[in-house]
Design an enzyme around this catalytic site. Structure first.
Site, PDB file in Angstrom:
ATOM      1  N   CYS A   2       0.849  -1.199   0.000  1.00 25.57           N
ATOM      2  CA  CYS A   2       0.000   0.000   0.000  1.00 25.57           C
ATOM      3  C   CYS A   2       0.877   1.238   0.000  1.00 25.57           C
ATOM      4  CB  CYS A   2      -0.867  -0.006   1.255  1.00 25.57           C
ATOM      5  SG  CYS A   2      -1.815  -1.517   1.411  1.00 25.57           S
ATOM      6  N   ARG A  28       2.416   1.525  -7.234  1.00 23.87           N
ATOM      7  CA  ARG A  28       2.593   0.435  -6.255  1.00 23.87           C
ATOM      8  C   ARG A  28       1.392  -0.511  -6.284  1.00 23.87           C
ATOM      9  NH1 ARG A  28       6.138   2.005  -1.847  1.00 23.87           N
ATOM     10  NH2 ARG A  28       4.941   0.742  -0.391  1.00 23.87           N
ATOM     11  N   TRP A  76      -3.545  -1.799  -1.402  1.00 25.96           N
ATOM     12  CA  TRP A  76      -3.366  -3.045  -2.153  1.00 25.96           C
ATOM     13  C   TRP A  76      -3.807  -4.125  -1.160  1.00 25.96           C
ATOM     14  CZ3 TRP A  76      -2.251  -5.135  -6.796  1.00 25.96           C
ATOM     15  CH2 TRP A  76      -1.886  -6.461  -6.836  1.00 25.96           C
ATOM     16  N   ASN A 102       0.374   0.140   6.107  1.00 26.10           N
ATOM     17  CA  ASN A 102       0.931  -0.702   5.047  1.00 26.10           C
ATOM     18  C   ASN A 102       1.609  -1.873   5.744  1.00 26.10           C
ATOM     19  OD1 ASN A 102       1.991  -1.737   2.687  1.00 26.10           O
ATOM     20  ND2 ASN A 102       3.785  -0.389   2.699  1.00 26.10           N
ATOM     21  N   GLY A 103       1.214  -3.106   5.411  1.00 20.42           N
ATOM     22  CA  GLY A 103       1.835  -4.280   6.031  1.00 20.42           C
ATOM     23  C   GLY A 103       0.780  -5.321   6.367  1.00 20.42           C
ATOM     24  N   GLU A 475       8.563 -22.830 -18.112  1.00 23.99           N
ATOM     25  CA  GLU A 475       8.456 -21.440 -17.646  1.00 23.99           C
ATOM     26  C   GLU A 475       9.584 -20.592 -18.231  1.00 23.99           C
ATOM     27  OE1 GLU A 475       6.314 -19.645 -16.496  1.00 23.99           O
ATOM     28  OE2 GLU A 475       7.371 -17.903 -15.693  1.00 23.99           O
ATOM     29  N   LYS A 479       9.019 -17.241 -20.557  1.00 25.10           N
ATOM     30  CA  LYS A 479       9.632 -15.939 -20.214  1.00 25.10           C
ATOM     31  C   LYS A 479      10.363 -15.376 -21.429  1.00 25.10           C
ATOM     32  CE  LYS A 479       7.846 -14.850 -17.340  1.00 25.10           C
ATOM     33  NZ  LYS A 479       6.815 -15.799 -17.104  1.00 25.10           N
ATOM     34  N   GLU A 482       7.936 -14.433 -24.504  1.00 25.75           N
ATOM     35  CA  GLU A 482       6.935 -13.367 -24.361  1.00 25.75           C
ATOM     36  C   GLU A 482       7.561 -11.974 -24.255  1.00 25.75           C
ATOM     37  OE1 GLU A 482       4.334 -13.388 -20.966  1.00 25.75           O
ATOM     38  OE2 GLU A 482       5.840 -14.277 -19.685  1.00 25.75           O
ATOM     39  N   HIS A 498      12.690 -37.191 -29.985  1.00 23.44           N
ATOM     40  CA  HIS A 498      11.370 -37.439 -30.608  1.00 23.44           C
ATOM     41  C   HIS A 498      10.924 -36.256 -31.455  1.00 23.44           C
ATOM     42  CE1 HIS A 498      10.987 -41.061 -28.146  1.00 23.44           C
ATOM     43  NE2 HIS A 498      11.524 -40.339 -27.180  1.00 23.44           N
ATOM     44  N   LYS A 597      -1.585  -7.890 -19.054  1.00 25.29           N
ATOM     45  CA  LYS A 597      -1.191  -8.442 -17.753  1.00 25.29           C
ATOM     46  C   LYS A 597      -2.240  -9.429 -17.253  1.00 25.29           C
ATOM     47  CE  LYS A 597       1.171  -9.175 -14.135  1.00 25.29           C
ATOM     48  NZ  LYS A 597       2.320 -10.115 -14.279  1.00 25.29           N
TER      49      LYS A 597
END
Ligand code: AGP
Length: 602
Positions: A2, A28, A76, A102-103, A475, A479, A482, A498, A597
Site C-alpha cells: 500500500c 505500487r 493493495w 501498510n503491512g 516457464e 519468459k 513473451e 522425438h 497483464k
C-alpha cells in the site's frame, strides 16, 4: 504493497499535497484509496472509495476539503476485499483516531477478539482497523505517541503507520518491516511509504527504522523507540527522478519484481510456517479426497505442474493438471469428492474463472492460490491462500510464479499434516530459509547478463529439464518468448530425440536445467547430442563440473536445496536470462507486444 502519505503544515491545506502524493504512489498497485484531514473545526473530514486515484481527486466536495493535518492511503488489499469500508483511513470507536497502514498484522484475529470482548465496534474486515482500536484502548488526551507505542508492543507482523487524533496537532508515524520515510519541508513535516510522494515538497528525508516511532508537528520531528528512548533521525538528501523512484534503481518493473522475490516469498511464508507446523485457514476432509485437479493458464499453469510433482511426491495423492481453457470445454469428469486448485496472479483470468465455476457446479471443492485480494476468483473459491507478493506490474510474471510454487509447497505439506503424517524437518528448514537462498541466486545476475548478450541473436531456444525441472523449462521458455519474441519451447530432456533435435543448428540455443541428481548423466548425453549438431548450450546446475564446463558455452551454478524447492531457485537465472536478452534487444520489457497483464477475455 500500500501507499501512505501524511502532512502537517504551518500554512494552507494539505489536501492537494495528499492527493498528489497518492497519485505518485499509484504504481505500487492499488484497488482503493482514501484520506482524512483535520482543519480549524477540529472535526475529521474523510473521503474513501474504490477505483482510480484520479476519481478520488474529482469526487464531489473533495476539492473544498481544507485542513492543515492529514493522512492518505492507496490500498493493495491483503485482508478484506477492495471496498470503500475496507479502504483506509480506519478509525477507532470515537472517530477521533485515524490510521493508515501498510503491512500485515499477523495476530489481528487475537487482537480483534480482545478488543471486541472489550466492546470495541470493528466495522471493516481488514487487519489494519484493529490498530486504531488498540491505540484507543491506551489513549490518554495529549499523549497520542505514548498510546501508539504501548499498542504496537502487542502487534505481531509488519507495519508502516501514520496516525492522527483530531484533538492533537501532530502526526505519529511508526515502522516495522514496511518502509516509512519522513520529509522535512520548509513549511511542513511529511511522511510517506515512498520517497516519490515527498519529492514535490522536499528532498530532505529521514528514513525510519524498524521499531521506531516519530512524532511530527508543523516544525519538529521527534523519533523514539517503542520504549520511548530518543533516537537521532539523520536527515539525508534524495537525488532521484520521480520515474526512477517508482522503479527504485531498476530499469524496468520486471527486473524490480525479480529482485523483490526474497521479500515476496517471505511474505507468502509469513505466519504460515511456525514451530514446524503449517498454518493455513483451509478446511478439507483430506481422507475422503478422490483426486486433485489443478487448473490455471500460462505461468500459473507451470506452477500448477510443479504442484502436481510436489503433492504426488509429498502426499501420494494423484493430481491432474489442466489448462483452464481445455478443462472448461471438455465436459470434465469431476465431482464432490474431488478438489480443484485454481492458480491465478490476477484473480481475473476468464478461462480460470469459468473452470472454477464449472467445478463448483459439479459439487467439487475449489481452493485458490491468488495474488490480488478481493479479485473475482478470490471471491468465488471455497477457500485459499493469498500470495502477498505485492502488485506485479511487469506483464511477464516472475515473483508471482515463485510465490505460487511456495504456496503450493505449503499446501502439499499442509495436506500431509492433515493426514497426521510428520513433516520433513530438513525441508521445513530450507523452506523457511528460501528468501536467503533466493537472494544468493540473484547474486548471479551479472553473470547471466553477460550470457544474455551472447544468446540475444539466436533464432530459436529449447529449454530442457527432467522431473521437477521440466515445468521450470516450460516457464523459462515462456519468459523468453513473451518478452524477447525469440521462438522458445520447453521439453522434457529425453523428448529431444522425438522431434525437436531436428531444429538444432548453430542458431539454436539449448538451455538445460541439469542438477547433479540420478538423471544427470542422461542430461549430459542429451547435451552431447546437441553439441554434435553445433547447437549452443547453456546449463543451470547445482555443482561445478569442469568436464561439463569445458563442453558447453555457459554454466550457471546455483546452490543445491531439496529437490522440491529447486524449481524456485532454478527459475531465477531463466527469468534473468529472458530479461537481459529482451533488454539487449531494446524491447519494451514491461509491456511486450500483443500481451496484457490479465487475460480477462476468452
Ligand atoms: C506469464 O508471464 C503471462 N503473463 C501469462 O502467461 C499469465 O501467467 C497468464 O495469463 C495467467 O495469468 P493469471 O496468473 O493472472 O491467471
Amino acid at each position: 504493497m500500500c501507499g501512505i502519505v501524511g502532512a502537517i503544515s504551518t500554512k494552507g491545506s494539505v489536501t492537494p499535497f495528499l492527493l498528489d502524493g497518492l497519485k505518485r504512489l499509484e504504481y505500487r498497485g492499488y484497488d482503493s484509496a482514501g484520506f482524512c484531514v483535520v482543519g480549524e473545526s477540529g472535526r475529521p473530514q474523510v473521503f474513501k472509495q474504490t477505483g482510480k486515484i484520479s476519481e478520488l481527486a474529482h469526487y464531489p466536495g473533495v476539492s473544498s476539503v481544507m485542513g492543515e493535518i492529514g493522512i492518505a492511503h492507496t490500498r493493495w488489499a491483503t485482508h478484506g476485499a477492495p471496498t470503500a469500508i475496507n479502504a483506509h483511513p480506519h478509525f477507532d470507536c470515537s472517530g477521533q483516531i485515524a490510521i493508515v497502514h501498510n503491512g500485515i498484522i499477523e495476530n489481528y484475529q487475537a487482537l480483534k477478539q480482545l478488543l471486541t470482548n472489550e466492546g470495541h465496534r470493528i466495522v471493516s474486515n481488514t487487519d489494519s482497523e484493529i490498530v486504531a482500536h488498540l491505540i484507543e484502548k491506551f489513549y490518554q488526551p495529549g499523549q497520542l505517541e505514548r498510546a501508539v507505542s504501548t499498542a504496537l508492543k502487542l502487534v505481531e507482523g509488519t507495519y508502516g503507520l501514520a496516525i492522527m487524533h483530531a484533538g492533537e496537532r501532530k502526526i505519529v508515524a511508526a515502522r516495522n518491516g514496511s518502509p516509512l520515510i519522513l520529509g522535512v519541508a520548509e513549511d511542513a513535516m511529511l511522511v510517506a511509504s515512498d520517497v516519490s510522494a515527498l519529492i514535490s515538497k522536499t528532498n530532505k528525508v529521514i528514513y525510519l527504522n524498524d521499531g521506531e516511532v516519530a512524532t511530527l508537528t508543523e516544525s519538529t520531528c521527534d523519533v523514539r523507540n517503542l520504549d520511548g528512548e530518543k533516537v537521532n533521525g539523520v536527515i539525508e538528501e534524495v537525488r532521484w527522478s520521480i520515474e526512477q523512484i517508482a522503479k527504485g534503481n531498476f530499469k524496468h518493473f520486471m527486473l524490480k519484481e525479480i529482485f523483490e522475490q526474497p521479500v515476496a516469498v517471505a511474505n507468502t511464508l509469513r505466519g504460515r510456517l511456525k514451530e514446524g507446523r503449517i498454518q493455513l485457514t483451509i478446511n478439507l476432509d483430506i481422507q475422503s479426497l478422490n483426486r486433485i485437479i489443478i487448473v490455471a493458464c500460462g505461468t500459473s499453469w507451470h506452477a500448477g505442474l510443479i504442484g502436481k510433482y510436489l503433492i504426488e511426491k509429498l502426499v501420494n495423492i494423484p493430481v491432474e493438471v489442466d489448462y483452464a481453457s481445455e478443462f472448461r470445454y471438455r465436459d470434465p469428469i469431476i465431482g464432490k469428492n474431488d478438489l480443484m486448485i485454481v492458480i491465478s496472479q490476477s484473480g481475473e483470468t476468464a478461462d480460470t474463472l469459468a473452470a472454477l465455476r464449472l467445478a463448483k457446479s459439479k459439487q467439487a471443492t475449489v481452493i485458490g492460490l491468488i495474488n490480488v485480494v478481493g479479485s473475482t476468483i478470490a471471491r468465488e473459491v471455497n477457500s485459499g491462500i493469498y500470495l502477498h507478493a505485492g502488485p506485479e506490474i511487469g506483464v511477464a510474471s516472475t515473483k508471482a510464479f515463485t510465490c505460487q510454487v511456495t504456496a503450493l509447497t505449503l499446501l502439499a505439506l499442509y495436506f500431509k499434516q492433515l493426514r497426521g503424517e510428520t513433516l520433513d524437518t530438513e525441508l521445513l528448514t530450507q523452506l523457511e530459509q528460501l528468501p536467503k537462498s533466493i537472494s544468493d541466486t540473484l547474486a548471479l545476475s551479472p553473470k547471466v547478463q553477460l550470457v544474455a548478450r551472447k544468446f540475444a541473436g539466436v533464432r530459436d531456444a529449447l529449454y530442457l529439464g527432467r522431473g521437477f525441472n521440466f515445468p521450470v523449462s516450460l516457464e523459462g521458455a515462456l519468459k523468453l518468448k513473451e518478452i524477447s519474441y525469440i521462438h522458445a519451447e520447453g521439453y522434457p530432456s529425453a523428448e529431444m530425440k522425438h522431434g525437436p533435435i531436428a531444429l538444432i543448428d548453430n542458431q539454436v540455443a539449448a538451455i538445460f536445467v541439469a542438477p547433479h541428481d540420478e538423471l544427470y548423466e542422461k542430461n549430459v548425453s542429451n547435451i552431447q547430442e546437441i553439441l554434435a549438431r553445433q547447437g549452443r548450450v547453456m546449463v543451470i546446475t547445482d555443482e561445478a563440473d569442469d568436464k561439463l564446463s569445458d563442453m558447453v558455452e555457459q554454466t550457471i551454478v546455483v546452490s543445491r536445496l531439496r529437490e522440491e524447492l529447486m524449481p524456485i531457485i532454478n527459475v531465477i537465472p531463466l527469468q534473468l536470462l529472458a530479461y537481459y536478452v529482451a533488454d539487449a534487444k531494446g524491447l519494451d520489457v514491461d509491456k511486450p507486444r500483443n500481451l496484457a497483464k490479465s487475460v480477462t477475455v476468452e
